[in-house]
Scaffold this motif. Sequence first.
Motif, PDB file in Angstrom:
ATOM      1  N   UNK A 160       1.676   0.703  -4.418  1.00 56.29           N
ATOM      2  CA  UNK A 160       0.524   1.446  -4.930  1.00 56.29           C
ATOM      3  C   UNK A 160       0.678   2.950  -4.706  1.00 56.29           C
ATOM      4  N   UNK A 161       1.308   3.298  -3.603  1.00 53.70           N
ATOM      5  CA  UNK A 161       1.580   4.701  -3.290  1.00 53.70           C
ATOM      6  C   UNK A 161       3.071   4.847  -3.008  1.00 53.70           C
ATOM      7  N   UNK A 162       3.486   6.083  -2.807  1.00 54.72           N
ATOM      8  CA  UNK A 162       4.908   6.332  -2.569  1.00 54.72           C
ATOM      9  C   UNK A 162       5.062   7.262  -1.370  1.00 54.72           C
ATOM     10  N   UNK A 163       4.547   6.805  -0.237  1.00 55.78           N
ATOM     11  CA  UNK A 163       4.573   7.671   0.953  1.00 55.78           C
ATOM     12  C   UNK A 163       5.319   7.025   2.122  1.00 55.78           C
ATOM     13  N   UNK A 164       6.205   6.041   1.808  1.00 56.98           N
ATOM     14  CA  UNK A 164       7.014   5.411   2.839  1.00 56.98           C
ATOM     15  C   UNK A 164       8.471   5.406   2.368  1.00 56.98           C
ATOM     16  N   UNK A 165       9.346   6.032   3.138  1.00 57.02           N
ATOM     17  CA  UNK A 165      10.756   6.121   2.742  1.00 57.02           C
ATOM     18  C   UNK A 165      11.498   4.826   3.093  1.00 57.02           C
ATOM     19  N   UNK A 166      12.674   4.653   2.481  1.00 55.60           N
ATOM     20  CA  UNK A 166      13.505   3.514   2.828  1.00 55.60           C
ATOM     21  C   UNK A 166      13.856   3.530   4.310  1.00 55.60           C
ATOM     22  N   UNK A 167      14.129   4.696   4.842  1.00 46.12           N
ATOM     23  CA  UNK A 167      14.492   4.809   6.257  1.00 46.12           C
ATOM     24  C   UNK A 167      13.348   4.318   7.141  1.00 46.12           C
TER      25      UNK A 167
ATOM     26  N   UNK B 190       0.818  -1.221   0.000  1.00 49.23           N
ATOM     27  CA  UNK B 190       0.000   0.000   0.000  1.00 49.23           C
ATOM     28  C   UNK B 190       0.846   1.263   0.000  1.00 49.23           C
ATOM     29  N   UNK B 191       1.935   1.251   0.771  1.00 51.37           N
ATOM     30  CA  UNK B 191       2.689   2.493   0.974  1.00 51.37           C
ATOM     31  C   UNK B 191       3.946   2.615   0.108  1.00 51.37           C
ATOM     32  N   UNK B 192       4.335   1.544  -0.601  1.00 56.50           N
ATOM     33  CA  UNK B 192       5.531   1.647  -1.436  1.00 56.50           C
ATOM     34  C   UNK B 192       5.309   1.199  -2.875  1.00 56.50           C
TER      35      UNK B 192
ATOM     36  N   UNK C 204      10.938   2.292   6.225  1.00 55.22           N
ATOM     37  CA  UNK C 204      10.791   0.864   5.961  1.00 55.22           C
ATOM     38  C   UNK C 204      11.766   0.045   6.804  1.00 55.22           C
ATOM     39  N   UNK C 205      13.047   0.437   6.775  1.00 56.04           N
ATOM     40  CA  UNK C 205      14.093  -0.340   7.438  1.00 56.04           C
ATOM     41  C   UNK C 205      14.048  -0.220   8.957  1.00 56.04           C
ATOM     42  N   UNK C 206      13.735   0.976   9.455  1.00 55.55           N
ATOM     43  CA  UNK C 206      13.783   1.200  10.899  1.00 55.55           C
ATOM     44  C   UNK C 206      12.454   0.930  11.602  1.00 55.55           C
ATOM     45  N   UNK C 207      11.333   1.310  10.985  1.00 55.91           N
ATOM     46  CA  UNK C 207      10.040   1.215  11.672  1.00 55.91           C
ATOM     47  C   UNK C 207       9.258  -0.046  11.297  1.00 55.91           C
ATOM     48  N   UNK C 208       9.255  -0.380  10.016  1.00 55.78           N
ATOM     49  CA  UNK C 208       8.457  -1.520   9.557  1.00 55.78           C
ATOM     50  C   UNK C 208       9.199  -2.840   9.791  1.00 55.78           C
ATOM     51  N   UNK C 209      10.457  -2.897   9.374  1.00 53.22           N
ATOM     52  CA  UNK C 209      11.219  -4.148   9.485  1.00 53.22           C
ATOM     53  C   UNK C 209      12.119  -4.205  10.721  1.00 53.22           C
ATOM     54  N   UNK C 210      12.417  -3.052  11.292  1.00 55.09           N
ATOM     55  CA  UNK C 210      13.294  -2.979  12.479  1.00 55.09           C
ATOM     56  C   UNK C 210      14.575  -3.789  12.260  1.00 55.09           C
ATOM     57  N   UNK C 211      15.235  -3.527  11.135  1.00 50.44           N
ATOM     58  CA  UNK C 211      16.398  -4.309  10.738  1.00 50.44           C
ATOM     59  C   UNK C 211      17.535  -4.210  11.760  1.00 50.44           C
ATOM     60  N   UNK C 212      17.593  -3.111  12.478  1.00 49.86           N
ATOM     61  CA  UNK C 212      18.661  -2.939  13.462  1.00 49.86           C
ATOM     62  C   UNK C 212      18.603  -4.017  14.539  1.00 49.86           C
ATOM     63  N   UNK C 213      17.402  -4.536  14.805  1.00 49.35           N
ATOM     64  CA  UNK C 213      17.224  -5.443  15.942  1.00 49.35           C
ATOM     65  C   UNK C 213      16.876  -6.880  15.549  1.00 49.35           C
ATOM     66  N   UNK C 214      17.000  -7.224  14.272  1.00 46.87           N
ATOM     67  CA  UNK C 214      16.735  -8.622  13.881  1.00 46.87           C
ATOM     68  C   UNK C 214      17.940  -9.488  14.242  1.00 46.87           C
ATOM     69  N   UNK C 215      17.783 -10.799  14.181  1.00 46.96           N
ATOM     70  CA  UNK C 215      18.870 -11.721  14.515  1.00 46.96           C
ATOM     71  C   UNK C 215      20.019 -11.570  13.524  1.00 46.96           C
ATOM     72  N   UNK C 216      21.199 -12.038  13.935  1.00 46.26           N
ATOM     73  CA  UNK C 216      22.361 -12.006  13.041  1.00 46.26           C
ATOM     74  C   UNK C 216      22.081 -12.765  11.750  1.00 46.26           C
ATOM     75  N   UNK C 217      21.405 -13.911  11.850  1.00 48.79           N
ATOM     76  CA  UNK C 217      21.126 -14.713  10.654  1.00 48.79           C
ATOM     77  C   UNK C 217      20.255 -13.957   9.664  1.00 48.79           C
ATOM     78  N   UNK C 218      19.235 -13.275  10.170  1.00 52.69           N
ATOM     79  CA  UNK C 218      18.361 -12.495   9.283  1.00 52.69           C
ATOM     80  C   UNK C 218      19.124 -11.328   8.673  1.00 52.69           C
TER      81      UNK C 218
END
Length: 461
Positions: free
Chosen positions: A147-154, A143-145, A156-170
């Motif tokens: 169909x629409x373009x109202x979600x930034x990569x930042x 919906x946000x990336x 996405x990575x920090x709020x939606x996927x929380x990549x900073x806090x995923x396991x080492x394997x992920x």
Amino acid sequence: MNNSEIVRNALVEHLKAYSALDLRSICERLQIPCNSDLEPMHSKAIYLKSGINKMKDKEIIELVKAIVSDNDCPELIEKIDRYLEEELFEITTITRRKILNWLSEQIDLEGELRIDKFLNRVWNLENMPSVYGEINREEDILRHMVRNDDLTYKELLEDVLKVIYVSDNTFKRFMEELVYFDVHNTERQKVYVKVLNSYLKDDGYSLYCSNYVSGNPVFTLRKNVRGVGNEVKNIIFASIGGKPDIVLEDSLSNTIKVVENGGDSLVYNQPISVDGLKWNELVTWWGNTDEYTEKDADRFFGRLIKSMDSSPEKNFMWVYYQCFVKDRNKPGLPALIPQVYCHYDPKSAKMRNGAVYVHQRMDFLMLFSDRERVVIEIDGVQHYSEEQESDILINGSANNIKKHIASPKKYAEMVEDDRKLKLYGYNVFRFGGYEFMKEQLPKKKIIDFFEKLFKLYGVQV
């Protein structure tokens, strides 16, 4: 561990999300020593605290690691990471944040793929709860990336996927997919690899080229190891009947051609994977076949034996092949490659008024990875002595006698050559010729050596 109470309370809140019916078995699996007299149905928090508060700080850290290894739980890690410092992740949140900041500035994160298809290679978005009140995390992104373009990569990575806090394997899978050849073209792939490695090196990791698919490099994220920095281009080995005459067919790509003794020399020029060069790979390459067979292996072994001059070398090769590859049925062990040219000088020592390299050829080479290289030398008398002739009288007649005299010069040359190899990153092991005398039980000694060598390099035998 700083602020132990905060970490313990966060663990209680995280584990409370499980059903009270399942909580007892979950705590037993995670080795949380909860009070068996308490009932999770009455109060999950009290039940959990009865066990977690008994645990030492080191045990709490191991508990967090066990929970993370079960499944990504970025919400929990976000609450406690600052108190665990570098104990939780091999690739720290400091490094991850630097990487995410750089990725947020790019315009082609997903490259040639659609963003949801790219991310589904790492995360199962369909089964992740929505952040924005949609059906699931996949719908958030569509919906946000898409169909629409109202979600930034930042975001996405920090709020939606929380990549900073995923396991080492992920996180490792995410890094590898970012540089996969069907995501970015060759030039952008090089840029991504270079920049990501500049951050990952602080934690002792790098993206290495581990394979090629249709000429395209495939990168694997792994721990840096001590070893040789440059990649293997050619392995010239097992020459029969003299030193091969070699020319550069293409000097720009370091492509060589054997113009003399070519039929009696072997030149392996395939890319070396991150896992090194295995015996079965070398056999199938030599036989130009797709499948490994013992018949081909026996033929190849016979070909290698012909290139060896001394009985100790042949004995060494035989024990490796017979006792490990055949008897233990381990064709996937690292290849033992005989008579390998490490240094190569096309001119003779006489032409150069003295040799540039004393020992141009090593007895055996093993590649445990694309960087971890082991050299094995079997030292005969020629390594540390010089042959001298003298005439003596026997029954009134002159007889020419040859004998070997210890030579400090030869020994020094051998030691210097060892030193060069070690400085290049090779691990050098030497056997004395005397060790192959029958009374020294050479077979037992060789088997013991290989078992310890494989253990050193983490190879299962």
